[in-house]
Design an enzyme around this catalytic site. Structure first.
Site, PDB file in Angstrom:
ATOM      1  N   TYR A 150       0.838  -1.209   0.000  1.00  0.00           N
ATOM      2  CA  TYR A 150       0.000   0.000   0.000  1.00  0.00           C
ATOM      3  C   TYR A 150       0.874   1.260   0.000  1.00  0.00           C
ATOM      4  O   TYR A 150       0.697   2.166  -0.810  1.00  0.00           O
ATOM      5  CB  TYR A 150      -0.922  -0.005   1.237  1.00  0.00           C
ATOM      6  CG  TYR A 150      -1.584   1.329   1.537  1.00  0.00           C
ATOM      7  CD1 TYR A 150      -2.518   1.871   0.662  1.00  0.00           C
ATOM      8  CD2 TYR A 150      -1.279   2.046   2.703  1.00  0.00           C
ATOM      9  CE1 TYR A 150      -3.131   3.097   0.940  1.00  0.00           C
ATOM     10  CE2 TYR A 150      -1.886   3.257   2.987  1.00  0.00           C
ATOM     11  CZ  TYR A 150      -2.814   3.779   2.099  1.00  0.00           C
ATOM     12  OH  TYR A 150      -3.409   4.997   2.372  1.00  0.00           O
TER      13      TYR A 150
HETATM   14  P1  NAD Z   1     -12.229   5.143   1.773  1.00  0.00           P
HETATM   15  O1  NAD Z   1     -12.040   3.757   1.244  1.00  0.00           O
HETATM   16  O2  NAD Z   1     -13.289   5.342   2.792  1.00  0.00           O
HETATM   17  O3  NAD Z   1     -12.479   6.146   0.564  1.00  0.00           O
HETATM   18  C1  NAD Z   1     -11.887   5.977  -0.707  1.00  0.00           C
HETATM   19  C2  NAD Z   1     -12.989   6.007  -1.751  1.00  0.00           C
HETATM   20  O4  NAD Z   1     -12.376   5.935  -3.051  1.00  0.00           O
HETATM   21  C3  NAD Z   1     -13.941   4.817  -1.644  1.00  0.00           C
HETATM   22  O5  NAD Z   1     -15.283   5.273  -1.485  1.00  0.00           O
HETATM   23  C4  NAD Z   1     -13.767   4.080  -2.968  1.00  0.00           C
HETATM   24  O6  NAD Z   1     -14.971   3.520  -3.460  1.00  0.00           O
HETATM   25  C5  NAD Z   1     -13.213   5.175  -3.877  1.00  0.00           C
HETATM   26  N1  NAD Z   1     -12.407   4.643  -4.984  1.00  0.00           N
HETATM   27  C6  NAD Z   1     -11.390   3.742  -4.904  1.00  0.00           C
HETATM   28  N2  NAD Z   1     -10.882   3.512  -6.128  1.00  0.00           N
HETATM   29  C7  NAD Z   1     -11.584   4.280  -7.003  1.00  0.00           C
HETATM   30  C8  NAD Z   1     -11.535   4.467  -8.407  1.00  0.00           C
HETATM   31  N3  NAD Z   1     -10.676   3.771  -9.171  1.00  0.00           N
HETATM   32  N4  NAD Z   1     -12.411   5.336  -8.984  1.00  0.00           N
HETATM   33  C9  NAD Z   1     -13.312   6.015  -8.215  1.00  0.00           C
HETATM   34  N5  NAD Z   1     -13.410   5.865  -6.878  1.00  0.00           N
HETATM   35  C10 NAD Z   1     -12.560   5.010  -6.272  1.00  0.00           C
HETATM   36  O7  NAD Z   1     -10.806   5.607   2.339  1.00  0.00           O
HETATM   37  P2  NAD Z   1     -10.399   6.844   3.268  1.00  0.00           P
HETATM   38  O8  NAD Z   1      -9.918   6.299   4.549  1.00  0.00           O
HETATM   39  O9  NAD Z   1     -11.477   7.881   3.245  1.00  0.00           O
HETATM   40  O10 NAD Z   1      -9.130   7.390   2.488  1.00  0.00           O
HETATM   41  C11 NAD Z   1      -9.216   8.507   1.592  1.00  0.00           C
HETATM   42  C12 NAD Z   1      -7.823   8.832   1.077  1.00  0.00           C
HETATM   43  O11 NAD Z   1      -6.967   9.190   2.159  1.00  0.00           O
HETATM   44  C13 NAD Z   1      -7.127   7.668   0.360  1.00  0.00           C
HETATM   45  O12 NAD Z   1      -6.388   8.195  -0.707  1.00  0.00           O
HETATM   46  C14 NAD Z   1      -6.192   7.110   1.419  1.00  0.00           C
HETATM   47  O13 NAD Z   1      -5.080   6.453   0.836  1.00  0.00           O
HETATM   48  C15 NAD Z   1      -5.791   8.396   2.132  1.00  0.00           C
HETATM   49  N6  NAD Z   1      -5.354   8.174   3.510  1.00  0.00           N
HETATM   50  C16 NAD Z   1      -6.259   7.779   4.459  1.00  0.00           C
HETATM   51  C17 NAD Z   1      -5.829   7.611   5.770  1.00  0.00           C
HETATM   52  C18 NAD Z   1      -6.786   7.214   6.869  1.00  0.00           C
HETATM   53  O14 NAD Z   1      -6.335   7.129   8.020  1.00  0.00           O
HETATM   54  N7  NAD Z   1      -8.072   6.978   6.593  1.00  0.00           N
HETATM   55  C19 NAD Z   1      -4.480   7.814   6.104  1.00  0.00           C
HETATM   56  C20 NAD Z   1      -3.595   8.175   5.097  1.00  0.00           C
HETATM   57  C21 NAD Z   1      -4.052   8.377   3.812  1.00  0.00           C
END
Ligand code: NAD
Length: 321
Positions: A150
């Protein structure tokens, strides 16, 4: 302002979407309802946004191709869509990580080439790019050494942003989020699992001895930083740590949560999972200087908000099942 929020049905994307709509920004939200967790949860995340006339939802898989139409007429892209999570990134699901994190980001950046010069592309990166950091708090200048597939894909996409910025003038900003929590947190994440276990009167499973620490960041603070990144010229081409400053061990977080829930919790320890790092801590000096980043939600208040939401959500689910 007209913004595109990718991953708008996700945990952080749905909060960002609502904050923008609240402030009168027109939002085009894109999501493909990736199967990392249930579609009903993602539909629930979108419920409030759908009340706004100024919100348009476009169901679209960004990894599939030509995206020029979706970025036309938009002045800011907040690219949050991704396949998140360290543990699931080993094995066969890695292909989905490549597609949704690397390929999708490439398509989106490619579509932004030749964009009006004032437009901004904000990319949600991750503290996972650091791996087992050697310096705490960790500054952005530390050599990224991801410890999981990841983390590798998040770092690749970050480098794609910088490549498109340097070669094609796309004005990108990358934000390395640290352990985001709050209402709607993804069901695979620790606090979500802990809240569910307490509500089900089940035991809490903690990977490792519980002494590992995380720089927990409340979702509203992340949203504020993400929006600020789109407005500061000095941030263009930059990479920023976004950490809440609530560095706490999992063990202590469980005890804060059990006090909030007024519950005795039974903790079971499981082996450390591949890719899980021991500690994270963000040096946020750069974000404080350039983005006026000032996280305000402490762990106790943030966890109380998350537990309240989890309780309501569980009640709602029991009424609909
Ligand atoms: P999440 O899974 O709740 O949200 C991500 C969304 O992206 C999902 O609804 C999914 O359906 C959508 N998605 C995935 N691939 C896609 C595609 N090809 N086309 C269209 N939509 C797509 O995750 P989150 O926790 O809200 O994370 C959001 C962002 O923040 C991500 O980029 C993640 O890597 C980053 N991030 C999150 C955290 C955390 O602690 N939650 C920490 C570091 C980074």
């Amino acid at each position: 302002m007209r913004a595109l929020v990718t991953g708008c049905a996700g945990f952080i994307g749905s909060h960002l979407t609502e904050a923008l709509l609240d402030d009168g920004v027109e939002v085009i939200g894109v999501d493909c309802f990736n199967d990392n967790y249930g579609r009903p949860s993602k539909l629930r995340n979108l419920e409030r946004a759908r009340d706004w006339q100024t919100f348009e939802f476009v169901p679209l898989d960004l990894s599939r191709g030509e995206l020029r139409d979706i970025v036309t007429g938009v002045d800011t892209v907040f690219h949050l869509a991704a396949e998140p999570g360290v543990r699931a990134s080993w094995g066969p699901r890695f292909e989905a990580y490549l597609r949704n994190n690397v390929l999708a980001t490439h398509h989106l950046l490619d579509a932004c080439c030749g964009w009006p010069t004032e437009n901004v592309f904000v990319y949600a990166s991750s503290s996972s790019v650091y791996g087992q950091a050697e310096t705490f708090p960790t500054p952005e200048s530390a050599l990224p050494q991801p410890l999981s597939p990841y983390g590798v894909t998040k770092l690749s996409a970050e480098h794609l942003c910088l490549s498109f910025h340097r070669n094609h003038g796309v004005r990108t900003v990358a934000l390395r989020y640290f352990s985001v929590y709050g209402p709607r947190q993804r069901p695979d994440m620790a606090f979500s699992r802990f809240c569910r276990a307490i509500l089900d009167e089940a035991c809490i499973h903690v990977y490792g001895d519980g002494g590992q620490t995380r720089d927990f960041t409340y979702v509203d603070d992340v949203v504020a930083a993400t929006r600020a990144a789109a407005t500061q010229d000095v941030a263009i081409g930059g990479v920023y740590n976004i950490g809440g400053g609530s560095r706490t061990s999992l063990r202590d977080a469980v005890s804060v949560l059990s006090e909030i829930a007024e519950a005795q919790v039974d903790v079971r320890h499981e082996p450390v999972q591949p890719g899980d790092v021991r500690d994270t801590a963000a040096d946020t000096e750069r974000a404080r200087r350039d983005l006026a980043f000032n996280p305000i939600v402490d762990l106790g208040s943030g966890l109380a908000a998350q537990f309240a939401w989890a309780s309501e959500d569980a009640l709602r689910a029991s009424h609909t099942s």
